[in-house]
Design an enzyme around this catalytic site. Structure first.
Site, PDB file in Angstrom:
ATOM      1  N   LYS A 198       0.728  -1.295  -0.018  1.00 59.49           N
ATOM      2  CA  LYS A 198      -0.096   0.061  -0.072  1.00 59.49           C
ATOM      3  C   LYS A 198       0.915   1.284  -0.114  1.00 59.49           C
ATOM      4  O   LYS A 198       1.378   1.438   1.029  1.00 59.49           O
ATOM      5  CB  LYS A 198      -0.864  -0.066   1.221  1.00 59.49           C
ATOM      6  CG  LYS A 198      -2.095   0.627   1.194  1.00 59.49           C
ATOM      7  CD  LYS A 198      -2.260   2.267   0.926  1.00 59.49           C
ATOM      8  CE  LYS A 198      -1.931   3.031   2.243  1.00 59.49           C
ATOM      9  NZ  LYS A 198      -1.815   4.488   1.911  1.00 59.49           N
ATOM     10  N   THR A 252       4.465   7.803  13.881  1.00 51.30           N
ATOM     11  CA  THR A 252       4.384   7.136  15.178  1.00 51.30           C
ATOM     12  C   THR A 252       3.089   6.947  15.478  1.00 51.30           C
ATOM     13  O   THR A 252       2.833   5.825  16.167  1.00 51.30           O
ATOM     14  CB  THR A 252       5.392   7.871  16.377  1.00 51.30           C
ATOM     15  OG1 THR A 252       6.823   7.548  15.824  1.00 51.30           O
ATOM     16  CG2 THR A 252       4.996   7.248  17.701  1.00 51.30           C
ATOM     17  N   GLU A 272       8.756   0.930  11.417  1.00 56.94           N
ATOM     18  CA  GLU A 272       9.593   1.958  11.221  1.00 56.94           C
ATOM     19  C   GLU A 272       9.051   3.353  11.283  1.00 56.94           C
ATOM     20  O   GLU A 272       8.432   3.626  10.260  1.00 56.94           O
ATOM     21  CB  GLU A 272      10.158   1.553   9.742  1.00 56.94           C
ATOM     22  CG  GLU A 272      10.912   0.330   9.529  1.00 56.94           C
ATOM     23  CD  GLU A 272      12.318   0.230  10.163  1.00 56.94           C
ATOM     24  OE1 GLU A 272      12.863   1.096  10.497  1.00 56.94           O
ATOM     25  OE2 GLU A 272      12.864  -0.762  10.232  1.00 56.94           O
ATOM     26  N   CYS A 306      13.079  10.327   7.922  1.00 60.27           N
ATOM     27  CA  CYS A 306      12.670   9.896   9.346  1.00 60.27           C
ATOM     28  C   CYS A 306      14.041   9.973  10.175  1.00 60.27           C
ATOM     29  O   CYS A 306      13.921  10.174  11.336  1.00 60.27           O
ATOM     30  CB  CYS A 306      12.207   8.425   9.462  1.00 60.27           C
ATOM     31  SG  CYS A 306      13.401   7.338   8.483  1.00 60.27           S
ATOM     32  N   GLU A 403       8.537  15.743  15.705  1.00 60.07           N
ATOM     33  CA  GLU A 403       9.103  15.577  14.523  1.00 60.07           C
ATOM     34  C   GLU A 403       8.255  16.800  13.548  1.00 60.07           C
ATOM     35  O   GLU A 403       7.251  16.629  13.253  1.00 60.07           O
ATOM     36  CB  GLU A 403       8.828  14.184  14.317  1.00 60.07           C
ATOM     37  CG  GLU A 403       9.533  13.755  12.634  1.00 60.07           C
ATOM     38  CD  GLU A 403       9.263  12.493  12.072  1.00 60.07           C
ATOM     39  OE1 GLU A 403       8.136  12.066  12.192  1.00 60.07           O
ATOM     40  OE2 GLU A 403      10.084  11.886  11.525  1.00 60.07           O
TER      41      GLU A 403
END
Ligand code: NAD
Length: 497
Positions: A198, A252, A272, A306, A403
Site C-alpha cells: 500500500k 509514530t 519503522e 525519518c 518531528e
C-alpha cells in the site's frame, strides 16, 4: 495517452531531449497515464467502488493522474490473490528461482533508472539529483542484495529452519516512495512471501511502475499486489484476517494505532516510525565537514527524512563559529524546481505538510525562539519552504520535541559529553544520531550511550542494504537490511543437529 509532455520535462531538466535519453528521442520520457488501477493478481483493475484519488506534482500543484482508491473489497481481493500465489507457486518455488527473479527486477529497475528518477521527482517533489543518485540506485541495490540471500537463507540462519511467513501487508510513506517499496519488497520476496503493498496517497506512481516491472521480470501473478489509497485502505489491510504479517513505515501516531489493532492477533509486525535525530558537534570537529553533514542531515529531501538530524547540539565554545558557517552555507542552497539538476531543496510533498511545517515554525516564534532563513527567493507557485534554523531553544518547545518532517533545524548548545548525551536522549524517539569529533574514544563512548538505532560518526545519511536500519523506543522495532532484516520475513524454528 500521456499527460506529461516530454519536451516540457526535458526543458525543466535543462537538457535537450536527446541528451536526456537518446534512445527515447521522439517519444515521451515519462509516460504518465491519465488514470491507474490497482494491481491485483497480475491484472490492473479499477476499485470496486470506482473511487479514485488525484496525485499531483507538488512543484506546481498540477494534477498528474487519477489513481484507484482501494476499499475493503479490493483489499480482500488482493489478499486472496497473494494467498493463492503463495500456496500454489511462490512458497515452494526453488530458492534459486526466487533469486533469479529478484535479480532480474533489480536489472530492469536499473535499465529504466532515469524514467523512475523523473517520475519520483514529479510525483514527490524531491530534487532530481537525489532521486537519480540516491533513491533509484539504492532501491536497485536492495533488490540485488536480497537476490543474493534468496538461495542462502539456511546459511544466513545456522541451526534454524527458515520458512516464509505467508502473505505480508506492507504500508509505506511518501518521503522515499520507491526506496521504501524496495526495502519492503526485496526481503519479503527473497524469503518466499507474497505481498500486498500500500503506497502513500500522495506518491503512488513509482510503486505502480515497479509493479509493471515485477510482471515483466516474470514473477507469478499475485506474488506482488499493489493497492493504492489513503489511510482507510491501509487500515483495511491491517484489519484483514488473511495477512500473516504487517510491515509499516510511517508516523509514530499511525504506528501505535496499528500496534493496538493487531493486539491479540497472530500477526507479525515491524514498525519503522518517526525520529528526532540529534547531530552532535564537538569543539575538535572539522567544522566545514560538520557543516556539510548538518546540511545533508536536515535539508536532504526537504527534511522529509525519518532519520533526519533535526536537532543540532553544538559545543558552546565553537557554537558561534559553527553557526556562522552554517548560515553562510544555507545562503547558497537553491530552493526551486525539483527537476532542475542544480536544485538543492525541492518542493514540500503536499500542501498539508507545508501547512504543518509553517505551523511548527510559527509556534516556535510564539514560544520565544528565533528563526533564521536565507534571503534567497523561493518559487511562488507550488509548495515550497525555505531552509530554516531555529535558535534560542530551551528544550520544552513543541518544535524541539516533535518531528517536523521539513527543512527545519533546531539548535541547542552543550558543555560536556554527558550533557550532550542527556540532551540527545531527551526525546521519546530513538532512530538516528550523528557525532562530529576527531576523538575515537569519545565516538565509542557516545555511540554506546546514545539511545538510537543508527549512529553515524563524522558522516551522516549513509545507507547500505547490508547494514540493518531501524529504531528503538517510539521510532519502532524491527530492522530493514542486513541479515537482521531477513528475520522479519521468516518463521525460524530450531533444528536438531
Ligand atoms: P503516515 O503514518 O501518515 O502514513 C504512512 C502510510 O500509512 C501511508 O501509506 C498512509 O496512507 C498509511 N496510513 C495512514 N493511516 C493509516 C491507518 N490508520 N492504518 C494503516 N495505514 C495508514 O506517515 P507519512 O506522513 O506518510 O510519513 C511520514 C512519517 O513516516 C514520518 O513520521 C517519518 O519519520 C516516518 N518514516 C519512518 C521511516 C523509518 O524507517 N523509520 C522511514 C520513512 C518515513
Amino acid at each position: 495517452m500521456t499527460t506529461t509532455p516530454a519536451r516540457d520535462v526535458a526543458a525543466r531538466l535543462g537538457e535537450t531531449f536527446a541528451d536526456y535519453v537518446p534512445s527515447l528521442e521522439g517519444r515521451d520520457i515519462v509516460a504518465i497515464r491519465p488514470s491507474y488501477g490497482l494491481m491485483i493478481g497480475g491484472r490492473e483493475r479499477p476499485a470496486e467502488s470506482g473511487a479514485t484519488i488525484t496525485t499531483i506534482d507538488p512543484s506546481t500543484g498540477a494534477a498528474l493522474s487519477e489513481v484507484a482508491e482501494a476499499g475493503p473489497a479490493d483489499v480482500d481481493a488482493a489478499v486472496d490473490a497473494a494467498r493463492g500465489a503463495f500456496e500454489r507457486r511462490w512458497r515452494d518455488a526453488a530458492p534459486r528461482e526466487r533469486s533469479k527473479l529478484v535479480f532480474r527486477l533489480a536489472r530492469l529497475l536499473q535499465d529504466r533508472a532515469r524514467e523512475f528518477a523523473v517520475l519520483e521527482t514529479l510525483d514527490g517533489g524531491k530534487p532530481i539529483r537525489e532521486s537519480r543518485d540516491v533513491d533509484v540506485p539504492l532501491a536497485a541495490a536492495h533488490f540485488f542484495y536480497h537476490a543474493g540471500w534468496a538461495d542462502k537463507l539456511q546459511y544466513a540462519m545456522p541451526g534454524m529452519r527458515a520458512r516464509p511467513l505467508g502473505v505480508v501487508g506492507q504500508i509505506i510513506p511518501w518521503n522515499f516512495p520507491l526506496m521504501m517499496a524496495a526495502w519492503k519488497l526485496a526481503p519479503a520476496l527473497a524469503c518466499g512471501n507474497t505481498v500486498v503493498l500500500k503506497p502513500a496517497e500522495t506518491t503512488p506512481l513509482t510503486a505502480l511502475l515497479l509493479a509493471e516491472l515485477v510482471d515483466e521480470a516474470g514473477f507469478p501473478p499475485g506474488v506482488v499486489n499493489v493497492v493504492t489509497g489513503a489511510g482507510a485502505t491501509g487500515s483495511a489491510l491491517v484489519d484483514h484476517r488473511g495477512v500473516d504479517k504487517i510491515a509499516f513505515t510511517g508516523s509514530t501516531g499511525v504506528g501505535k494505532g496499528i500496534l493496538r489493532a493487531l493486539a491479540g492477533r497472530d500477526v507479525r509486525l515491524t514498525l519503522e516510525l518517526g525520529g528526532k535525530g540529534a547531530h552532535i558537534v564537538f569543539d575538535d570537529a572539522a567544522l566545514d565537514q560538520a557543516v556539510e553533514g548538518i546540511v545533508d542531515g536536515i535539508f536532504f529531501n526537504q527534511g522529509h527524512v525519518c532519520c533526519a538530524g533535526s536537532r543540532l547540539l553544538v559545543q558552546e565554545s565553537v557554537a558561534d563559529d559553527l553557526l556562522g558557517r552554517l548560515r553562510r552555507r544555507m545562503e547558497l542552497l537553491r530552493v526551486g524546481d525539483p527537476l532542475d539538476k542544480n536544485t538543492d531543496v525541492g518542493a514540500i510533498n503536499s500542501h498539508a505538510q507545508l501547512v504543518r511545517i509553517r505551523e511548527y515554525v510559527e509556534g516556535a516564534v510564539a514560544e520565544g525562539c528565533a528563526v533564521h532563513q536565507p534571503q534567497r527567493e523561493i518559487p511562488s507557485q507550488g509548495f515550497y519552504y525555505p531552509p530554516t534554523m531555529v535558535t534560542d531553544i530551551g528544550g520544552s518547545e513543541r518544535i524541539a520535541r516533535e518531528e517536523v518532517f521539513g527543512p527545519v533545524l533546531t539548535v541547542q548548545t552543550f558543555r560536556t559529553e554527558a550533557e550532550a548525551v542527556a540532551r540527545a536522549n531527551s526525546t521519546r524517539y530513538g532512530l538516528s544520531a550523528g557525532i562530529w569529533t576527531e576523538k575515537g574514544s569519545r565516538i565509542l563512548w557516545l555511540a554506546n550511550n546514545l539511545r538510537a538505532g543508527v549512529v553515524w560518526a563524522n558522516t551522516f545519511n549513509q545507507f547500505d542494504p547490508s547494514s540493518p536500519f531501524g529504531g528503538i523506543r517510539e521510532s519502532g522495532f524491527g530492522r530493514e537490511g542486513g541479515r537482521q532484516g531477513l528475520e522479519a520475513y521468516l518463521e525460524l524454528t530450531p533444528v536438531r543437529p
